[in-house]
Design a protein around this motif. Structure first.
Motif, PDB file in Angstrom:
ATOM      1  N   UNK A  71       0.949  -1.215  -0.119  1.00 46.24           N
ATOM      2  CA  UNK A  71       0.184   0.008  -0.050  1.00 46.24           C
ATOM      3  C   UNK A  71       0.770   1.405   0.031  1.00 46.24           C
ATOM      4  N   UNK A  72       1.910   1.222   0.703  1.00 49.78           N
ATOM      5  CA  UNK A  72       2.930   2.435   0.930  1.00 49.78           C
ATOM      6  C   UNK A  72       3.574   2.661  -0.370  1.00 49.78           C
ATOM      7  N   UNK A  73       3.919   1.617  -0.975  1.00 49.18           N
ATOM      8  CA  UNK A  73       4.807   1.863  -2.434  1.00 49.18           C
ATOM      9  C   UNK A  73       4.137   2.246  -3.444  1.00 49.18           C
ATOM     10  N   UNK A  74       2.529   1.759  -3.231  1.00 51.23           N
ATOM     11  CA  UNK A  74       1.723   2.456  -4.337  1.00 51.23           C
ATOM     12  C   UNK A  74       1.127   3.810  -3.923  1.00 51.23           C
ATOM     13  N   UNK A  75       0.854   3.960  -3.114  1.00 48.36           N
ATOM     14  CA  UNK A  75      -0.015   5.279  -2.642  1.00 48.36           C
ATOM     15  C   UNK A  75       0.583   6.418  -2.361  1.00 48.36           C
ATOM     16  N   UNK A  76       2.002   6.220  -1.892  1.00 49.03           N
ATOM     17  CA  UNK A  76       2.847   7.472  -1.762  1.00 49.03           C
ATOM     18  C   UNK A  76       3.246   8.293  -2.939  1.00 49.03           C
ATOM     19  N   UNK A  77       3.629   7.423  -4.079  1.00 46.05           N
ATOM     20  CA  UNK A  77       3.793   8.343  -5.369  1.00 46.05           C
ATOM     21  C   UNK A  77       2.305   8.465  -6.057  1.00 46.05           C
ATOM     22  N   UNK A  78       1.645   7.622  -5.905  1.00 46.59           N
ATOM     23  CA  UNK A  78      -0.054   7.952  -6.644  1.00 46.59           C
ATOM     24  C   UNK A  78      -0.456   9.085  -5.906  1.00 46.59           C
ATOM     25  N   UNK A  79      -0.481   9.452  -4.625  1.00 44.79           N
ATOM     26  CA  UNK A  79      -0.912  10.394  -3.846  1.00 44.79           C
ATOM     27  C   UNK A  79      -0.283  11.744  -4.411  1.00 44.79           C
ATOM     28  N   UNK A  80       0.937  11.930  -4.572  1.00 48.21           N
ATOM     29  CA  UNK A  80       1.499  12.880  -5.044  1.00 48.21           C
ATOM     30  C   UNK A  80       1.152  13.457  -6.488  1.00 48.21           C
ATOM     31  N   UNK A  81       0.717  12.328  -7.414  1.00 43.53           N
ATOM     32  CA  UNK A  81       0.142  12.524  -8.635  1.00 43.53           C
ATOM     33  C   UNK A  81      -1.269  13.009  -8.560  1.00 43.53           C
ATOM     34  N   UNK A  82      -1.973  12.486  -7.538  1.00 45.94           N
ATOM     35  CA  UNK A  82      -3.425  13.104  -7.609  1.00 45.94           C
ATOM     36  C   UNK A  82      -3.229  14.418  -6.876  1.00 45.94           C
ATOM     37  N   UNK A  83      -2.401  14.801  -6.104  1.00 42.51           N
ATOM     38  CA  UNK A  83      -2.337  16.088  -5.455  1.00 42.51           C
ATOM     39  C   UNK A  83      -2.078  17.061  -6.678  1.00 42.51           C
TER      40      UNK A  83
END
Length: 222
Positions: A23-35
């Motif tokens: 979850x962390x490996x996927x959500x940390x970079x994806x969260x930045x793209x969503x931001x």
């Protein structure tokens, strides 16, 4: 008995750790793209991103997990996740990544917008490009600002992994509850379920110490 319970809980805890890490490996970079999407100057992308974040943050993770795991199979006639524990883990990982990337995106957005505009303007005066300003000025200060809220969300993630048992993924809580239902030749044992709390406490204790160390390392931004 104790060793049997401990062995089963260790197996469940490994699944919990695996889901946590993926979850962390996927959500940390994806969260930045969503931001970036939620701050985009392109209005359709900005409004669409904010709508998705609003829906994900406004509905329970348990409901999202059930929808992701069951609905595709109902629509297509066969589950795209496959059968067995591997399929349940894959569906859980996707649901958790989507959910937490939306929460992380709001933390990123707040951190980026919290950096004084004057510092970015100073970078422009010095002849820095937009990329240089972001990576050398905005990003470094953003990291300092987002560590406390990010650490809180990550600790919450540790406990939220227990929600995956709703689709019978064999994580830590599932392993403890199995002894209450009659696992490994034992039935009616409730103490293994409560003993799982020790695992969560210890793991969250390690994370708390780690994030405390990170905050101290970033004190030079003060």
């Amino acid at each position: 008995m104790f060793l049997t319970v401990l062995g089963a809980l260790n197996v469940g805890f490994l699944q919990t750790l695996k889901l946590f890490a993926v979850t962390l490996i996927g959500a940390v970079p994806l969260g930045l793209l969503v931001a970036f999407g939620s701050m985009s100057r392109f209005s359709p992308l900005r409004y669409l991103t904010k709508l998705v974040v609003w829906v994900i943050r406004g509905t329970p993770l348990m409901l999202q997990l059930i929808i992701i795991y069951y609905i595709p199979g109902r629509v297509m006639g066969a589950s795209p996740w496959g059968s067995g524990e591997g399929g349940r883990f894959l569906a859980s990982a996707i649901a958790f990544i989507i959910n937490y990337s939306c929460y992380f995106s709001e933390i990123y957005r707040g951190g980026i917008q919290g950096v004084p505009v004057g510092q970015q303007e100073a970078g422009q005066v010095l002849g820095m490009t937009k990329d240089q300003i972001f990576f050398k000025i905005t990003l470094l200060q953003m990291v300092k600002r987002i560590v406390p809220p990010m650490s809180n969300e990550i600790i919450t993630l540790v406990k939220d992994t227990s929600i995956a048992r709703i689709i019978s993924m064999q994580e830590l809580i599932w392993a403890g509850y199995a002894f209450l239902k009659g696992s490994h030749g034992y039935s009616g044992l409730i103490w293994p379920l409560f003993f799982t709390g020790v695992y969560y406490l210890l793991f969250n204790g390690v994370l708390t110490l780690f994030f405390g160390w990170v905050e101290r390392k970033l004190d030079f931004f003060r």
